[in-house]
Scaffold this active site. Structure first.
Site, mmCIF file in Angstrom:
data_model
loop_
_atom_site.group_PDB
_atom_site.id
_atom_site.type_symbol
_atom_site.label_atom_id
_atom_site.label_comp_id
_atom_site.label_asym_id
_atom_site.label_seq_id
_atom_site.Cartn_x
_atom_site.Cartn_y
_atom_site.Cartn_z
ATOM 1 N N ASN A 86 1.345 -6.869 -21.279
ATOM 2 C CA ASN A 86 2.190 -7.339 -20.166
ATOM 3 C C ASN A 86 2.067 -8.856 -20.057
ATOM 4 O OD1 ASN A 86 2.367 -4.592 -19.713
ATOM 5 N ND2 ASN A 86 0.922 -4.602 -18.019
ATOM 6 N N ASP A 87 0.832 -9.327 -20.070
ATOM 7 C CA ASP A 87 0.628 -10.772 -19.971
ATOM 8 C C ASP A 87 0.857 -11.473 -21.300
ATOM 9 O OD1 ASP A 87 0.099 -11.441 -17.281
ATOM 10 O OD2 ASP A 87 -1.799 -10.366 -17.420
ATOM 11 N N ARG B 170 -12.291 -3.376 -15.787
ATOM 12 C CA ARG B 170 -11.870 -4.753 -16.006
ATOM 13 C C ARG B 170 -12.349 -5.545 -14.801
ATOM 14 N NH1 ARG B 170 -5.796 -6.304 -16.348
ATOM 15 N NH2 ARG B 170 -5.874 -5.905 -14.124
ATOM 16 N N GLU C 140 -4.636 -11.395 -24.010
ATOM 17 C CA GLU C 140 -3.357 -11.445 -23.285
ATOM 18 C C GLU C 140 -2.851 -12.873 -23.117
ATOM 19 O OE1 GLU C 140 -4.043 -9.362 -19.586
ATOM 20 O OE2 GLU C 140 -5.925 -10.390 -19.208
ATOM 21 N N HIS D 64 0.819 -1.217 0.000
ATOM 22 C CA HIS D 64 0.000 0.000 0.000
ATOM 23 C C HIS D 64 0.847 1.258 0.000
ATOM 24 C CE1 HIS D 64 -3.752 -2.124 0.692
ATOM 25 N NE2 HIS D 64 -4.312 -0.970 0.399
ATOM 26 N N ARG E 23 -8.282 -1.305 -13.081
ATOM 27 C CA ARG E 23 -7.922 -2.618 -12.515
ATOM 28 C C ARG E 23 -8.716 -2.810 -11.224
ATOM 29 N NH1 ARG E 23 -2.420 -1.107 -14.700
ATOM 30 N NH2 ARG E 23 -1.766 -2.876 -15.978
ATOM 31 N N ARG F 73 6.596 -12.583 -15.703
ATOM 32 C CA ARG F 73 6.844 -11.138 -15.739
ATOM 33 C C ARG F 73 7.365 -10.582 -14.428
ATOM 34 N NH1 ARG F 73 0.592 -8.823 -16.276
ATOM 35 N NH2 ARG F 73 1.177 -6.992 -15.111
ATOM 36 N N CYS G 149 -3.518 -1.905 -23.903
ATOM 37 C CA CYS G 149 -3.558 -1.493 -22.492
ATOM 38 C C CYS G 149 -2.275 -1.815 -21.734
ATOM 39 C CB CYS G 149 -4.700 -2.198 -21.770
ATOM 40 S SG CYS G 149 -6.278 -1.655 -22.345
#
Ligand code: PEP
Ligand code: MG
Length: 605
Positions: free
Chosen positions: A462-463, A340, A439, A196, A303, A473, A510
């Site tokens: 990314n994926d 998403r 992805e 966080h 997200r 990753r 994205c």
């Protein structure tokens, strides 16, 4: 006075930007607790002393929570709910009280023993999320010990200006205690990108470097510290020539922070008139402000799992989610917001899930698979999105789609929720577009089939890179193999662009790559005209797009398609692109580093 020697430390940049300031070393409150026996008749007094410390701790946390809400928003203050809940945990409290009554030990000792077991259990799970919970427990123990000792605390004032907070750890609740106006950055020995503290640092635009190993002994309060969140570097007492080198970047970062007038929310246009729309990827409500001020044309990827991470136990209710989605819609109006649906699993498990440890989590129960297995949870999220659509343009993106059946099943749930709401006379908009994240390699292979089932496509590079190249990753051992310029990725991207064009489906990129001109030029050249990226990257990419022509980008992309390796593509781009544009591309070079160079910085996914 002689200049103190310069020391340079490498860590992990978790929040971008470069900043220079004065170190404020955060000392741990940790106390040495000895096993003290109480006399039998004093046990009850000891219990009462403990209960008073619990009450005081709860009151302090409530105050902190309100202050945190005011400063950084409600979504961050949930973390303090977790601390408050721990202080209300009957099991834990009774264990502590009973050891005071039966073993006649002091409150301090009883607290430490009971919580040690809990903390060790969390740490033994070898899971990022539970390690964070272990830190929550430590934090509670420190507060209880402080209150048991009656020690005065939390007096941060007067703080010097331009503070760099350095320490082992920095609890997010501390953001409510410091004078944020004076804090410029953070450098911590521990922490991670998903903690966080890192999330809040990013949303407050405080450059931060975590995992700076063994540096605390080399820094004292008052030292000058240079925090480079882009390179993940911390320099204690930087020498004049290093400062001179950093000056330009320091000034540029300050200029970005000062930039108060929001940029227009209009598309980027290439020299030859091709219109490119740029949206923002966001995780937290706080980032909406950045999305607006950086000129994002809506949110291309929210997200939503971050809403779930912020809940100490259970899940955000329908009402919680609705409030968030409505707020996003209202803030972004007239532009759309793509929610998403929950993309958790693997190493990202919110507290509410009771999932067994999976041997190969990134290929396990995650993304849409998890939602389809927890249909009530999925339906709750869908209900919140459908209801919110009345206030703002909502879109639903389904994560980790690998087959047509998954889309059918997800759409069936969406339809069922819609019908239930309509039967209950809940007003809804006619349609909420449903899209698939592309992805997973199978999605690329069957793209024609998938495309026919959805309204839009959202390419999660990314994926896609991770799964196409079979390169984790987040694993530093193979980060040199994480190559978005690999010909397999370029050919997949070309295929996605061609199929979506042929079938008339809107498609957007994205993943992080769109925010790097070396990739942006290829994507534009392949025909992509919609991107979604970190809000703060938008102004530079907009400027880059305005400085290239579509025809030259297309020519460049066509040539790149004939190259055989990521290295050849990289060499070609680094040779050609600087001749095409007058923009300084050096900051972006590290992300397309040489595949052979294991020591250079890794691509940040
Ligand atoms: C992606 O995979 O590229 C993506 C956008 O999703 P995330 O980074 O959240 O996995
Ligand atoms: Mg993804």
């Amino acid at each position: 006075m002689p200049q103190k020697p310069e020391r340079v430390f490498q860590g992990t940049g978790v929040s971008a930007g470069v900043v220079l300031g004065t170190a404020l070393k955060l000392e741990s409150h940790k106390q040495l607790v000895l096993k003290v026996h109480t006399l039998g008749h004093m046990a009850e007094e000891e219990v009462q002393r403990f209960l008073r410390a619990v009450d005081l701790s709860k009151t302090q946390l409530e105050v902190l929570k309100r202050r945190l809400e005011d400063k950084v928003g409600r979504e961050h203050s949930y973390i303090l709910d977790a601390h408050i809940l721990m202080l209300e945990d009957h099991g834990l409290l009774s264990e502590i009280i009973s050891s005071m009554r039966t073993a006649h030990v002091s409150a301090e000792w009883a607290v430490c023993r009971a919580t040690d077991r809990l903390r060790q259990a969390c740490e033994s799970l070898n899971d990022e999320y539970f390690r964070e919970r272990g830190r929550d427990i430590e934090n509670i123990v420190e507060r209880l010990l402080m209150n048991l000792s009656g020690e005065a605390h939390e007096s941060w004032a007067p703080l010097p200006e331009d503070l760099i907070l350095v320490g082992r750890d920095f609890d997010p609740s501390n953001f409510a205690l410091v004078e944020l106006e004076k804090v410029r950055g953070l450098a911590l020995e521990s922490g991670s990108r998903t903690a966080h503290t890192a999330i809040i640092a990013r949303s407050l635009r405080l450059p931060a470097v975590f995992e700076v190993r063994d540096f605390l002994s080399s820094v004292t309060t008052g030292d000058t510290v240079l925090v480079d969140g882009d390179e993940g570097q911390v320099t204690v007492n930087p020498e004049p020539n290093r400062l001179a080198e950093a000056r330009q970047r320091l000034e540029a970062f300050q200029a970005v922070l000062r930039q108060s007038s929001p940029l227009p929310r209009s598309p980027a246009v290439t020299l030859d008139g091709v219109v490119i729309s740029i949206q923002a990827n966001t995780e937290l409500l706080h980032e909406v402000r950045a999305a607006k001020s950086c000129g994002a044309e809506g949110i291309g990827l929210f997200r939503s799992e971050f809403l779930f991470f912020a809940h100490p136990r259970g899940f955000p209710s329908m009402a919680d989610q609705l409030e968030t989605y409505e707020m996003l819609g209202a803030e972004m109006h007239p532009y759309p917001v793509t929610i998403r649906t929950l993309d958790v699993g693997g190493d990202k498990i919110p507290a509410g899930f009771d999932l067994p440890k999976q041997p190969n989590p990134s290929m396990g129960l995650r993304g849409i698979r998890l939602s389809l297995k927890n249909r009530d949870l999925f339906a709750t999220q869908i209900e919140a999105i459908l209801r919110a659509s009345l206030r703002g343009g909502m879109e639903i993106a389904l994560p980790m789609i690998s087959s047509v059946e998954e889309i059918w099943q997800a759409k069936e749930v969406i339809q069922q929720v819609r019908e239930r709401l309509l039967r209950a006379s809940v007003p809804l908009t006619a349609e909420v577009p449903v899209g698939a994240m592309i992805e997973v390699p199978s999605a690329v292979v069957i793209l024609e089939l998938l495309s026919r089932e959805v309204d839009f496509l959202c390419v999660g590079t990314n994926d896609l890179v991770q799964y196409t190249l079979a390169v984790d990753r987040v694993n530093p051992e193979v980060s040199h193999l994480f190559q978005p310029l690999h010909p397999s990725i370029l050919h997949s991207l070309r295929r996605i662009a061609e199929v979506s064009r042929a079938l008339g489906k809107s498609v957007r990129i994205c993943g992080e790559i769109a925010a790097n001109p070396f990739f942006t030029v290829l994507l534009v050249g392949l025909g992509y005209s919609r991107f979604s990226m970190n809000a703060y990257a938008i102004p530079a990419i907009r400027e880059f797009i305005a400085s290239i022509s579509f025809s030259s980008a297309r020519e460049l992309a066509e040539k790149a398609m004939f190259l055989r390796t990521a290295g050849e593509v990289r060499d070609f781009l680094t040779e050609t692109l600087p001749k095409l544009v007058k923009i300084d591309l050096t900051p972006y070079l590290k992300e397309i580093r040489s595949p052979d160079d294991r020591t250079s910085l890794s691509y940040v996914s």
